[in-house]
Scaffold this active site. Structure first.
Site, PDB file in Angstrom:
ATOM      1  N   CYS A 106      26.035 -29.381 -48.050  1.00 58.89           N
ATOM      2  CA  CYS A 106      25.618 -27.992 -47.865  1.00 58.89           C
ATOM      3  C   CYS A 106      26.879 -27.140 -47.812  1.00 58.89           C
ATOM      4  CB  CYS A 106      24.796 -27.828 -46.590  1.00 58.89           C
ATOM      5  SG  CYS A 106      24.313 -26.124 -46.244  1.00 58.89           S
TER       6      CYS A 106
ATOM      7  N   CYS B 228      23.499 -20.038 -51.488  1.00 63.64           N
ATOM      8  CA  CYS B 228      23.762 -21.478 -51.449  1.00 63.64           C
ATOM      9  C   CYS B 228      25.170 -21.702 -51.969  1.00 63.64           C
ATOM     10  CB  CYS B 228      22.742 -22.223 -52.307  1.00 63.64           C
ATOM     11  SG  CYS B 228      23.060 -23.994 -52.435  1.00 63.64           S
TER      12      CYS B 228
END
Length: 281
Positions: free
Chosen positions: A213, A74
């Site tokens: 993101c 991530c």
């Protein structure tokens, strides 16, 4: 358990230090599902666990999506955990973090801004059109790291003003499209100026749009750079939660490296007392 709540451009996480807690890895999926539920617990897009390194890094980053599934990596989380590593003394201003998708490097820019080198793309398909409900959509497909974190990159005209429900249903259908064997994070984007992009990402594991993101932003910038639509230097990507900056270094027709720079925010620090948690075995 002691925890930090952090976010990077609105992408929010719960951070646990397993070097201190000593929990078994099989406990983390249930922890993520319980703690990330916004109405019933702390609430977050994902759970990050700091653990002992096994590949020569400063520490290991375990990442779990809100639904308890394991995430390969991530980008926003990695920037946040680099700040955690620096402020807790686990690493210096430059650090190496082990992830499931490989080792990443992070650098402190100032108190709140951090820059990471994302995992190298292991797959880039600039032409990967998909069909949903009889409509054919232009699409590119990218995997970052190995095993690869899958991203679909989809141009969408009028993205800022798109109907939220329609876009969510389209994102859900694309996320589960059979041409993506591992599923995919779906990154809708629209060019808004020179080296300027607006993006919204429907994230696998969250099963909804998130405020930002990081790996999706890197994937979009990589595709647009290879397509000649952005320069690859200081590409500004705006999302619901703020702005991230991506620098893309090309090598021939491929990508040599991807760098992601953006803000971090320590929201709170405290003790988890959630009585719905099952004891770790």
């Amino acid at each position: 358990m002691q925890f930090w709540k952090m976010n990077g451009a609105g992408n929010d996480f719960i951070v646990l230090n397993n070097l201190e807690e000593g929990l078994p890895p099989e406990a983390f999926s249930d922890l993520a599902r319980t703690l990330c539920e916004r109405h019933l617990s702390v609430g977050a897009d994902g759970l990050m666990v700091v653990d002992a390194p096994t590949q020569g890094g400063d520490y290991k980053m375990r990442f779990y999506n809100a639904d308890g599934s394991v995430g390969e990596m991530c980008g926003n989380g990695a920037r946040c955990i680099c700040r955690y590593g620096y402020e807790t003394g686990l690493a210096g201003e430059t650090q190496t973090v082990e992830t499931m998708a490989g080792i990443i490097t992070g650098k402190r820019i100032d108190k709140r801004r951090y820059r990471i080198r994302l995992n190298d793309p292991s797959t880039i398909q600039l032409e990967h059109p998909i069909e949903v409900d009889g409509v054919r959509y232009s699409c590119a497909y990218v995997e970052l790291g190995n095993p690869g974190l899958p991203h679909a990159v989809v141009p969408y005209r009028g993205l800022r003003d798109a109907d939220a429900n329609e876009l969510r249903e389209l994102g859900r259908a694309m996320r589960h499209h059979p041409s993506f064997p591992k599923g995919a994070n779906v990154n809708f984007y629209e060019l808004t100026g020179e080296d300027a992009v607006y993006e919204r990402t429907f994230e696998r594991g969250v099963e909804d749009f998130t405020y930002a993101c990081g790996t999706g932003t890197g994937s979009v910038a990589a595709v647009l750079t290879l397509q000649g639509k952005v320069s690859g230097s200081g590409v500004r990507v705006d999302m619901t939660g703020g702005q991230l900056i991506v620098d893309v270094e090309r090598e021939g027709s491929g990508i040599r490296s991807l760098y992601l720079t953006g803000p971090t925010n320590i929201v709170c620090k405290g003790e988890i007392t959630d009585e719905e948690l099952r004891p770790a075995k």
